[in-house]
Design a protein around this motif. Structure first.
Motif, short mmCIF file in Angstrom:
data_model
loop_
_atom_site.label_atom_id
_atom_site.label_comp_id
_atom_site.label_asym_id
_atom_site.label_seq_id
_atom_site.Cartn_x
_atom_site.Cartn_y
_atom_site.Cartn_z
N LEU A 55 -53.43 15.09 34.16
CA LEU A 55 -53.47 15.92 32.96
C LEU A 55 -54.38 15.31 31.90
N LEU A 56 -54.26 14.01 31.70
CA LEU A 56 -55.03 13.37 30.64
C LEU A 56 -56.51 13.31 30.95
N ILE A 57 -56.85 13.16 32.21
CA ILE A 57 -58.27 13.03 32.56
C ILE A 57 -58.93 14.39 32.78
N GLY A 58 -58.22 15.31 33.42
CA GLY A 58 -58.85 16.60 33.71
C GLY A 58 -57.92 17.76 33.51
N GLY A 59 -57.04 17.67 32.55
CA GLY A 59 -56.05 18.71 32.32
C GLY A 59 -56.65 20.01 31.81
N ALA A 68 -51.92 18.80 24.46
CA ALA A 68 -51.29 17.51 24.17
C ALA A 68 -50.24 17.23 25.24
N LEU A 69 -50.04 15.95 25.51
CA LEU A 69 -49.00 15.55 26.46
C LEU A 69 -47.80 15.09 25.66
N ARG A 70 -46.74 15.89 25.69
CA ARG A 70 -45.55 15.62 24.88
C ARG A 70 -44.32 15.74 25.78
N TYR A 84 -59.77 2.78 31.44
CA TYR A 84 -61.12 3.16 31.05
C TYR A 84 -61.29 4.67 30.82
N ALA A 85 -60.22 5.44 30.87
CA ALA A 85 -60.34 6.89 30.72
C ALA A 85 -60.51 7.26 29.25
N THR A 86 -61.14 8.41 29.05
CA THR A 86 -61.25 8.98 27.71
C THR A 86 -60.49 10.29 27.69
N ALA A 87 -59.46 10.37 26.86
CA ALA A 87 -58.63 11.56 26.78
C ALA A 87 -58.54 12.00 25.32
N GLU A 88 -59.06 13.16 25.02
CA GLU A 88 -59.07 13.65 23.64
C GLU A 88 -57.76 14.36 23.32
N GLN A 108 -59.42 5.47 25.82
CA GLN A 108 -59.64 6.04 24.50
C GLN A 108 -58.74 7.26 24.35
N LEU A 109 -57.83 7.19 23.35
CA LEU A 109 -56.86 8.26 23.13
C LEU A 109 -56.89 8.68 21.67
#
Length: 495
Positions: A55-59, A68-70, A84-88, A108-109
């Motif tokens: 979800l965070l990488i390719g959600g 958002a992941l809640r 090393y992932a970037t999750a906006e 990066q979050l």
């Protein structure tokens, strides 16, 4: 990952993610929702770490919605690995039980909230967070690695317990259990009531706001409990009622406001309890703190104000080069001086000069003279025998020049002795028929005062031991009169 592979619990999280809707697996029963018991939670509230990673990488995202992941009250099986992932996206995993330590190294979050969760450790060194990192009320048995992290807003560790197993036993860690070295926090670092069993490392950390450690417990007996060399804080460090068992090392730190250790308990028996050499601190508060157990090193520190009762300081201190402006509470010099005598290196003149300057700033010149007298007496013990004899003579007679009243008393006593001696045994005139009427009082005064001339000394010539008495009076007069003159000069210069 195919959606068809998801469990019902994971499906709830997957479907809620695009719209940022919270997924709460909690039952409302406190005993059942305690994340400490999360290992026994069934599949109905279990989510695999790889599902969260997907979800965070390719959600998925939906137009007009903020993904958002809640998730609350879930058991996270496997490893949450976003190295090393970037999750906006904002990430909330509150009240969760992690089977394995999350791996967020270099990620990066937007925001990260793991409050009230239980996990065996956290690998998040060099993480970048564009908002708040919240680890409130967490229970973490293993190391928390956040070294080199960048957090644009605040960092929260309030009421978190680190380095303690679920059964209350202390975890066996070979490294610092809380690693915040070289972390950069753009706001405050909140850690009230934090409990750390092991080393807490803050070397080189930079906090724009304040650091709050009120009621914290840093426990690592016999080793370093707080390692915070070159820590830089924008305002204050509040650590009221903090309890530290082990060494506190804040050498080279910069705290422009308060370092407030009121009611603190600092202990490292047999070793260094506090090492704060080369620090720059606005105000150091140790008001009502327990007596420090262990040595204290404040060498070359610069502190504007120190608020500490003399009873706080331990038996062994290192104060050479310590510079300060004000001491509180305001106490007589006799209560401050014993601390200077505990210096490990023995006689350190600079320490006495600093205390003297502190008393002179508040206009207490008498206390300043007391400190200078103590300095001379301490220095005397370092001199060879003949010099010590001369020192004792100066001390007894004139208090090394810092007791002008004592000099006046000696002068009056010698005047009385001379007047009686020469009154009973009048010296013969030097030239018969030319000498003025003899006065024992003024003759003795003529001998004692080197400047005033009453015409008596030059007109009469004592014989025998009376002549030696005159020599003694002349020598003593020079010493005592100059001491009194110096005292008067200091008094006039203060006006």
């Amino acid at each position: 990952m195919e959606i068809t592979e998801l469990t019902p619990a994971e499906r709830r999280v997957w479907d809620a993610f695009p719209r940022g809707v919270p997924v709460d697996f909690r039952t409302g029963v406190e005993a059942e929702d305690d994340p400490e018991t999360g290992a026994g939670w069934g599949p109905e509230r279990t989510v695999r770490g790889e599902v969260l990673r997907a979800l965070l990488i390719g959600g998925r995202q939906e137009d007009g919605e903020a993904a958002a992941l809640r998730v609350m009250g879930a058991r996270i099986s496997g490893t949450l690995n976003v190295r090393y992932a970037t999750a906006e996206y904002a990430v909330l995993l509150a009240g969760c039980h992690f089977e394995q330590a999350p791996n967020l190294y270099g990620a990066q979050l937007r925001q990260l909230n793991l409050s009230n969760s239980v996990f065996p450790g956290l690998a998040a060194a060099t993480i970048r967070i564009d908002g708040v990192l919240r680890l409130t009320d967490c229970r973490i048995s293993g190391p928390v690695r956040l070294g080199g992290s960048r957090i644009t807003q605040a960092l929260f560790f309030d009421r978190t317990r680190i380095g303690v197993n679920a059964d209350g036993s202390t975890a066996d860690n070979d490294e610092a259990v809380l690693q915040l070295n070289h972390v950069i926090v753009g706001d405050d670092m909140w850690m009230p009531a934090l409990v750390v069993h092991g080393e807490c490392r803050l070397d080189g950390a930079a906090v724009t706001g304040q650091v709050l450690l009120n009621d914290a417990e840093l426990l690592n007996p016999g080793a370093t409990a707080l390692q915070a060399e070159t820590l830089t804080v924008g305002t204050d460090v509040h650590a009221m009622r903090i309890r530290v068992e082990g060494r506190t090392n804040v050498r080279g730190s910069r705290i422009p406001g308060q370092l407030n250790l009121a009611y603190a308990r600092l202990s490292n028996p047999g070793g260094v309890a506090v090492r704060a050499g080369s620090c720059t601190v606005g105000e150091l508060w140790l008001r009502e703190a327990a007596p420090i157990r262990g040595r204290v090193n404040l060498r070359r520190a610069r502190i504007d104000l120190i608020h500490a009762d003399p009873a706080v300081w331990p038996r062994d201190v290192r104060l050479d080069g310590l510079t300060y402006t004000t001491l509180l509470p305001r106490l007589p010099a006799e209560q401050r001086l014993p601390l200077l005598g505990r210096e490990e290196e023995g006689y350190v003149p600079y320490a006495y000069e600093q205390l003297t300057a502190a008393y002179r700033r508040i206009g207490d010149d008498d206390a300043a003279r007391t400190v200078q007298l103590a300095k001379q007496r301490t220095h005397r013990a370092t001199l060879p025998g003949y010099a010590r004899v001369w020192g004792y003579l100066q001390d007894v007679t004139v208090g090394y020049g810092f007791r002008p009243v004592r000099a006046a008393a000696w002068l009056f006593s010698l005047l009385l002795i001379g007047s009686l001696a020469y009154g009973l045994h009048r010296p013969p005139p030097l030239k018969v028929g030319e000498a003025p009427p003899f006065s024992a009082f003024f003759y003795t005064l003529d001998l004692l005062l080197p400047i005033i001339d009453f015409g008596q000394e030059k007109a009469f010539n004592p014989q025998g031991w009376y002549q030696y008495l005159s020599y003694l009076l002349i020598a003593a007069g020079w010493l005592l009169a100059t001491t009194i003159a110096a005292g008067i000069t200091r008094s006039v210069s203060r006006q």
